[in-house]
Design a protein around this motif. Structure first.
Motif, PDB file in Angstrom:
ATOM      1  N   ASP A  78       0.822  -1.210   0.000  1.00 24.88           N
ATOM      2  CA  ASP A  78       0.000   0.000   0.000  1.00 24.88           C
ATOM      3  C   ASP A  78       0.864   1.271   0.000  1.00 24.88           C
ATOM      4  OD1 ASP A  78      -1.665   2.129   0.582  1.00 24.88           O
ATOM      5  OD2 ASP A  78      -2.916   0.971   1.965  1.00 24.88           O
ATOM      6  N   PRO A  79       0.826   2.039  -1.075  1.00 26.06           N
ATOM      7  CA  PRO A  79       1.644   3.256  -1.161  1.00 26.06           C
ATOM      8  C   PRO A  79       1.394   4.230  -0.013  1.00 26.06           C
ATOM      9  CG  PRO A  79       0.594   2.767  -3.268  1.00 26.06           C
ATOM     10  CD  PRO A  79       0.007   1.820  -2.269  1.00 26.06           C
ATOM     11  N   HIS A  80       0.136   4.308   0.467  1.00 27.22           N
ATOM     12  CA  HIS A  80      -0.167   5.247   1.564  1.00 27.22           C
ATOM     13  C   HIS A  80       0.551   4.840   2.839  1.00 27.22           C
ATOM     14  CE1 HIS A  80      -3.704   5.514  -1.170  1.00 27.22           C
ATOM     15  NE2 HIS A  80      -3.442   6.801  -1.021  1.00 27.22           N
ATOM     16  N   VAL A  81       0.566   3.566   3.102  1.00 29.91           N
ATOM     17  CA  VAL A  81       1.252   3.054   4.294  1.00 29.91           C
ATOM     18  C   VAL A  81       2.745   3.377   4.202  1.00 29.91           C
ATOM     19  CG1 VAL A  81       1.878   0.958   5.572  1.00 29.91           C
ATOM     20  CG2 VAL A  81      -0.450   1.223   4.649  1.00 29.91           C
ATOM     21  N   GLU A 102       2.001  -3.720 -11.589  1.00 32.88           N
ATOM     22  CA  GLU A 102       0.645  -3.195 -11.412  1.00 32.88           C
ATOM     23  C   GLU A 102       0.732  -1.650 -11.366  1.00 32.88           C
ATOM     24  OE1 GLU A 102      -2.635  -3.017  -7.888  1.00 32.88           O
ATOM     25  OE2 GLU A 102      -1.043  -4.526  -7.722  1.00 32.88           O
ATOM     26  N   PRO A 103       0.109  -0.950 -12.314  1.00 34.35           N
ATOM     27  CA  PRO A 103       0.382   0.479 -12.477  1.00 34.35           C
ATOM     28  C   PRO A 103       0.079   1.330 -11.239  1.00 34.35           C
ATOM     29  CG  PRO A 103      -0.793  -0.374 -14.382  1.00 34.35           C
ATOM     30  CD  PRO A 103      -0.796  -1.459 -13.363  1.00 34.35           C
ATOM     31  N   ALA A 104      -1.039   1.100 -10.583  1.00 34.15           N
ATOM     32  CA  ALA A 104      -1.431   1.961  -9.465  1.00 34.15           C
ATOM     33  C   ALA A 104      -0.365   1.942  -8.364  1.00 34.15           C
ATOM     34  CB  ALA A 104      -2.772   1.499  -8.892  1.00 34.15           C
ATOM     35  N   ARG A 105       0.119   0.752  -8.097  1.00 35.04           N
ATOM     36  CA  ARG A 105       1.131   0.576  -7.056  1.00 35.04           C
ATOM     37  C   ARG A 105       2.472   1.153  -7.521  1.00 35.04           C
ATOM     38  NH1 ARG A 105       1.709  -5.698  -5.287  1.00 35.04           N
ATOM     39  NH2 ARG A 105       3.615  -5.544  -4.040  1.00 35.04           N
ATOM     40  N   LEU A 106       2.820   0.820  -8.741  1.00 36.35           N
ATOM     41  CA  LEU A 106       4.110   1.248  -9.287  1.00 36.35           C
ATOM     42  C   LEU A 106       4.223   2.769  -9.314  1.00 36.35           C
ATOM     43  CD1 LEU A 106       6.603  -0.114 -10.726  1.00 36.35           C
ATOM     44  CD2 LEU A 106       5.449   0.427 -12.879  1.00 36.35           C
ATOM     45  N   GLU A 107       3.185   3.410  -9.827  1.00 33.37           N
ATOM     46  CA  GLU A 107       3.272   4.858 -10.050  1.00 33.37           C
ATOM     47  C   GLU A 107       3.267   5.650  -8.755  1.00 33.37           C
ATOM     48  OE1 GLU A 107       0.118   5.364 -12.874  1.00 33.37           O
ATOM     49  OE2 GLU A 107       1.234   4.090 -14.315  1.00 33.37           O
ATOM     50  N   CYS A 124       8.342  -9.843 -10.431  1.00 35.73           N
ATOM     51  CA  CYS A 124       8.048 -10.126 -11.839  1.00 35.73           C
ATOM     52  C   CYS A 124       6.593 -10.569 -11.961  1.00 35.73           C
ATOM     53  CB  CYS A 124       8.988 -11.184 -12.391  1.00 35.73           C
ATOM     54  SG  CYS A 124      10.674 -10.601 -12.568  1.00 35.73           S
ATOM     55  N   GLN A 125       5.731  -9.581 -11.839  1.00 36.95           N
ATOM     56  CA  GLN A 125       4.296  -9.850 -11.771  1.00 36.95           C
ATOM     57  C   GLN A 125       3.579  -8.685 -12.453  1.00 36.95           C
ATOM     58  OE1 GLN A 125       2.599  -9.710  -7.720  1.00 36.95           O
ATOM     59  NE2 GLN A 125       1.967 -11.836  -8.107  1.00 36.95           N
ATOM     60  N   SER A 126       2.685  -9.004 -13.383  1.00 39.02           N
ATOM     61  CA  SER A 126       1.895  -7.943 -14.015  1.00 39.02           C
ATOM     62  C   SER A 126       0.430  -8.272 -13.807  1.00 39.02           C
ATOM     63  CB  SER A 126       2.215  -7.871 -15.503  1.00 39.02           C
ATOM     64  OG  SER A 126       1.666  -8.998 -16.166  1.00 39.02           O
ATOM     65  N   GLU A 127      -0.401  -7.480 -14.401  1.00 35.20           N
ATOM     66  CA  GLU A 127      -1.829  -7.787 -14.255  1.00 35.20           C
ATOM     67  C   GLU A 127      -2.293  -8.807 -15.291  1.00 35.20           C
ATOM     68  OE1 GLU A 127      -3.003  -3.652 -14.309  1.00 35.20           O
ATOM     69  OE2 GLU A 127      -3.916  -3.902 -12.331  1.00 35.20           O
ATOM     70  N   ASP A 128      -1.403  -9.135 -16.214  1.00 38.87           N
ATOM     71  CA  ASP A 128      -1.761 -10.103 -17.258  1.00 38.87           C
ATOM     72  C   ASP A 128      -1.546 -11.527 -16.740  1.00 38.87           C
ATOM     73  OD1 ASP A 128      -1.721  -7.637 -18.509  1.00 38.87           O
ATOM     74  OD2 ASP A 128       0.274  -8.006 -19.380  1.00 38.87           O
ATOM     75  N   ALA A 129      -1.111 -12.357 -17.634  1.00 40.93           N
ATOM     76  CA  ALA A 129      -0.924 -13.776 -17.301  1.00 40.93           C
ATOM     77  C   ALA A 129       0.180 -13.962 -16.262  1.00 40.93           C
ATOM     78  CB  ALA A 129      -0.579 -14.551 -18.574  1.00 40.93           C
ATOM     79  N   MET A 130       0.147 -15.095 -15.582  1.00 44.42           N
ATOM     80  CA  MET A 130       1.173 -15.485 -14.634  1.00 44.42           C
ATOM     81  C   MET A 130       2.487 -15.722 -15.383  1.00 44.42           C
ATOM     82  SD  MET A 130       0.635 -18.546 -11.856  1.00 44.42           S
ATOM     83  CE  MET A 130       1.321 -19.992 -12.691  1.00 44.42           C
ATOM     84  N   LEU A 144      10.534  -3.771 -15.451  1.00 47.75           N
ATOM     85  CA  LEU A 144      10.825  -3.157 -14.140  1.00 47.75           C
ATOM     86  C   LEU A 144      12.076  -2.283 -14.224  1.00 47.75           C
ATOM     87  CD1 LEU A 144      10.237  -6.206 -11.746  1.00 47.75           C
ATOM     88  CD2 LEU A 144       8.979  -4.029 -11.651  1.00 47.75           C
ATOM     89  N   VAL A 145      13.116  -2.796 -14.900  1.00 47.99           N
ATOM     90  CA  VAL A 145      14.361  -2.035 -15.048  1.00 47.99           C
ATOM     91  C   VAL A 145      14.082  -0.707 -15.752  1.00 47.99           C
ATOM     92  CG1 VAL A 145      16.596  -2.012 -16.242  1.00 47.99           C
ATOM     93  CG2 VAL A 145      15.894  -4.041 -14.958  1.00 47.99           C
ATOM     94  N   GLU A 146      13.265  -0.751 -16.801  1.00 50.89           N
ATOM     95  CA  GLU A 146      12.914   0.479 -17.534  1.00 50.89           C
ATOM     96  C   GLU A 146      12.179   1.477 -16.654  1.00 50.89           C
ATOM     97  OE1 GLU A 146      10.534  -0.246 -21.033  1.00 50.89           O
ATOM     98  OE2 GLU A 146      12.047  -1.651 -21.806  1.00 50.89           O
ATOM     99  N   LYS A 147      11.206   0.990 -15.906  1.00 45.89           N
ATOM    100  CA  LYS A 147      10.397   1.871 -15.057  1.00 45.89           C
ATOM    101  C   LYS A 147      11.256   2.538 -13.990  1.00 45.89           C
ATOM    102  CE  LYS A 147       6.152   1.057 -16.652  1.00 45.89           C
ATOM    103  NZ  LYS A 147       5.346   2.134 -17.269  1.00 45.89           N
TER     104      LYS A 147
END
Lengths: 265, 265
Positions: A78-81, A102-107, A124-130, A144-147
């Motif tokens: 949780d970014p707020h925490v 996951e964009p919301a968390r990442l950003e 190494c986890q996205s919102e798409d496939a496992m 992740l490296v790019e971000k």
């Protein structure tokens, strides 16, 4: 090899109870025991305490840093925490556990990582496939490296966890993670890898045996950090012995020192 | 993964005593315990009993094959001893431990291997310099493969032991052996690899921890046979867990079976 000590986690019943009861001595003892056993970072997690996460994490961080000088790993999705906790953390650099794609968390978390100069674990986890193949894990690692680079964060502060899925759901799962560890470290010089070990053994008997055997395999492929319980002397022994076998312990001194300190079985 | 059980070796004091005292029950118990623990081959060695090797090895082979049906691994560097023992061995195929590139030994043992259709362990050892790099080990392995082929022996009957030197004499020693295992199996399809584990830990504390950690690393690189003590439940557990992690245990059934049989810790 950076040891991130995992015991102060509210998903463990005794930790949750101590956090809810404000049992300061118990939490402090857990922190001290892990540092004495070889922890470099002490993870602190209150995520299982719904509605009270920020409050209990503040309390736990305060209790822990009263008795140890090791840096902490602030463990929350949780970014707020995380934003509320970072200003009160004393020893630098802090580590944050974790971001994913996951964009919301990442950003929301990456700006905090940049502002406070923290280290960060990237799953190494996205919102798409496992991501259950080495190719998929390496591809997510690249993103992740790019971000992280785009946020102005040095690659040395990124600890990529390729994740491991239970062997019971597919016997190639450990191999996929092992291949990913080696490829990620080769393709992105300077980046670190880390791994939570326990998922690999889910559903199988004698899980600690599987977990420590997996740690050995990871170390032999170049893993340079692990999320683990350093007070488990069999596990810590597997770590030290594998570092030595991998040629990563000059003159076997780390191994001999750990043996003399009674840290391994 | 072929388990060659190593306990009946006259370099162990209790075994030497039992052999000298003709303590049939003791030797038979050692054989049965190893088979019950998962041995595929039972090694029998009387080499430390100077002047009495042939006599005591005959006695031990007779005692052992009275109580087990597993094949034996006849462990002697002496071609005369091997020649005297082979006709009395009941279960086929026998394994011979071992040849090296030392010409006198090689030229006298290979005809016996061919005549009796035995399996044979080949050590990456010549009379020249110590093979302490992966390149040197692979080169010697190639010469063993050639010699075996020239004697008309199928490559599938050759178990190459790249040897491992003590970590205390060089921290790259285990890596050299691990690289050699992978390269030998890739370059000579059909050949097997094996390894005596204990030399790696010579002079270091907690040797059993190092030996079993080394076994895990070997299995992850493709080792398909090991000279080991299957009654060591930590070691046997490391074997079964690493086979599973390496994707070499369909549906984790071998691991689960070993767990249920109480064979691992």
């Amino acid at each position: 090899m950076l040891v991130i000590a995992e015991r102060i986690n509210s998903s463990r019943e005794k930790i949750a109870e101590a956090m809810l009861a404000s049992d300061r001595a118990f939490i402090q003892q857990e922190a001290m025991a892990q540092v004495a056993a070889g922890a470099h970072y002490v993870d602190v997690n209150a995520g299982a305490l719904e509605g009270r996460e920020t409050d209990r994490l503040k309390w736990a961080v305060d209790a822990v840093q009263e008795v140890i000088d090791a840096p902490l790993c602030i463990d929350s999705p949780d970014p707020h925490v995380i934003r509320d906790i970072l200003p009160m953390v004393r020893v630098q650099p802090v580590m944050i556990n974790s971001i994913s794609l996951e964009p919301a968390r990442l950003e929301r978390i990456l700006p905090l990582v940049a502002e406070y100069g923290t280290k960060v674990i990237g799953l190494c986890q996205s919102e798409d496939a496992m991501a259950d193949t080495a190719d998929a894990k390496v591809e997510l690692a690249g993103r992740l490296v790019e971000k992280v680079a785009a946020a102005g964060i040095p690659i040395e502060n990124l600890y990529i966890d390729p994740l491991v899925y239970p062997l019971g759901t597919g016997t190639a799962s450990a191999l996929a993670t092992l291949d990913a560890i080696e490829r990620i470290m080769r393709e992105y010089p300077g980046v670190h890898t880390t791994c939570g070990l326990t998922n690999v053994s889910y559903g199988l008997p004698n899980r600690r045996l599987i977990n420590r055997t997996f740690l050995v395999a990871c170390v032999m492929r170049g893993l340079d950090s692990a999320i683990m319980d350093p007070t488990d002397k069999h596990l810590y022994g597997a770590l030290k012995a594998s570092m030595m076998l991998a040629g990563r312990d000059d003159f076997c001194m780390e191994y001999i020192r750990a043996f003399r300190a009674g840290r391994m079985e």
